[in-house]
Design a protein around this motif. Sequence first.
Motif, PDB file in Angstrom:
ATOM      1  N   HIS A  67       0.919  -1.123  -0.040  1.00 27.17           N
ATOM      2  CA  HIS A  67      -0.043  -0.203   0.023  1.00 27.17           C
ATOM      3  C   HIS A  67       0.829   1.140   0.107  1.00 27.17           C
ATOM      4  N   GLU A  70       1.938   3.791   3.238  1.00 29.04           N
ATOM      5  CA  GLU A  70       2.583   3.144   4.455  1.00 29.04           C
ATOM      6  C   GLU A  70       4.130   3.012   4.408  1.00 29.04           C
ATOM      7  N   ARG A 109      -2.981   4.759  -1.179  1.00 24.82           N
ATOM      8  CA  ARG A 109      -2.858   3.407  -0.820  1.00 24.82           C
ATOM      9  C   ARG A 109      -3.121   2.596  -2.132  1.00 24.82           C
ATOM     10  N   HIS A 153       3.324  -3.529   6.651  1.00 16.55           N
ATOM     11  CA  HIS A 153       2.463  -2.717   6.362  1.00 16.55           C
ATOM     12  C   HIS A 153       2.254  -1.582   7.655  1.00 16.55           C
ATOM     13  N   SER A 154       1.399  -0.747   7.442  1.00 15.16           N
ATOM     14  CA  SER A 154       0.938   0.016   8.805  1.00 15.16           C
ATOM     15  C   SER A 154      -0.725   0.603   8.231  1.00 15.16           C
TER      16      SER A 154
HETATM   17 ZN   LIG Z   1      -1.344  -1.907   4.278  1.00 15.68          ZN
END
Ligand SMILES: [Zn+2]
Length: 346
Positions: A67, A70, A109, A153-154
């Motif tokens: 994404h 992130e 994203r 991820h975040s």
């Molecule tokens: Zn993510």
Amino acid sequence: MTARSMTFDWSQTRIHCPLDLAAPGKRAGHLLLPWSDNTNPLGGHPIPVMVATGAPGPTLLLTAGVHGDEFEGPVAILDLWRDIDPATLRGRVIALPALNAPAVRASCRTSPLDGANLNRAFPGDPDGGPTAQIAHLVEAVLLPGCDAAVDLHSGGKASWFHPCALPARAPDGAIDTANMALARAFGAPAIWLLGSGNDARSLNGAATRRGVPMIAAELGGGGAIDPALTALAVRGLWRIMAALGMTDAAPAPENPDAGVWETADPALRITAPFDGLVEPLARAGDRVGAGQPVARWLSLAEPGRAPVTLRAPRDALVLATGQRGLVAQGEIACQLASAVEMPGGV
Ligand SMILES: [Zn+2]
């Protein structure tokens, strides 16, 4: 652990890799993703790739930027790779710190090239759009040559996650001990166990199909970078390399008793009851009791309306909170998680 083949079958993809991923030493460059549009009619979209190869051993795949908003994961991978010494490494680290590079460059994203979410694009398609081609590259070309994978991820711009590792359950519901071992080695303060109903279109789903031990991780968010969390991720990746037998140098274990949590119950997803302003009343990482307020909703459409307070349906961990003040009906305000009793204490 038995190391898989050192080679990848690049004939399966249109994505070009100019680097030798098998030769000893370290090198970095860019894959080229062919996608013809007005911005780049005849060239390729660059995707950063780094490889470090030492003595014979396992191959570990590291990805971030699935994404594009992130940024903790990309920083962690760039920092880790610089400190890897092929002279002391057993095996190979292949790192893609901005896997969905078009999305990362746009700080979005999803991909600006086709609007697609890479973590809903697996198994992908070698003849599909740019996001489908990236997913196919990972699932059909890279994963078959890897012994383990970590995908960082975040919460991105939309949310903030309590730092956690995400192992997946196997399709039969059994807990994959290899995935849980990676999660314990990573050492985040929580483990978010993905249920057997986890989305098969994710990178976790791809690894499950390919039989490759894997975790994802969530590392804060907000579209920013928290140096404490990138440092945690770097330490966690070193510990995973040590657990795989790839290095003797690893930081001390962290959070060995981290709780295991799941989000299978839809009631744990607290969403906006109407378009409006959300004020969080709990932070990610908080423990909340049944009935405890977790968010307060205020309406701009009905300015005199009394705020609506949303409450935890049961005792839970606040896994993530929304980062947007103004949200539409149905958007997430708070993701809660319930405790999982782990048989055998794994
Ligand atoms: Zn993510």
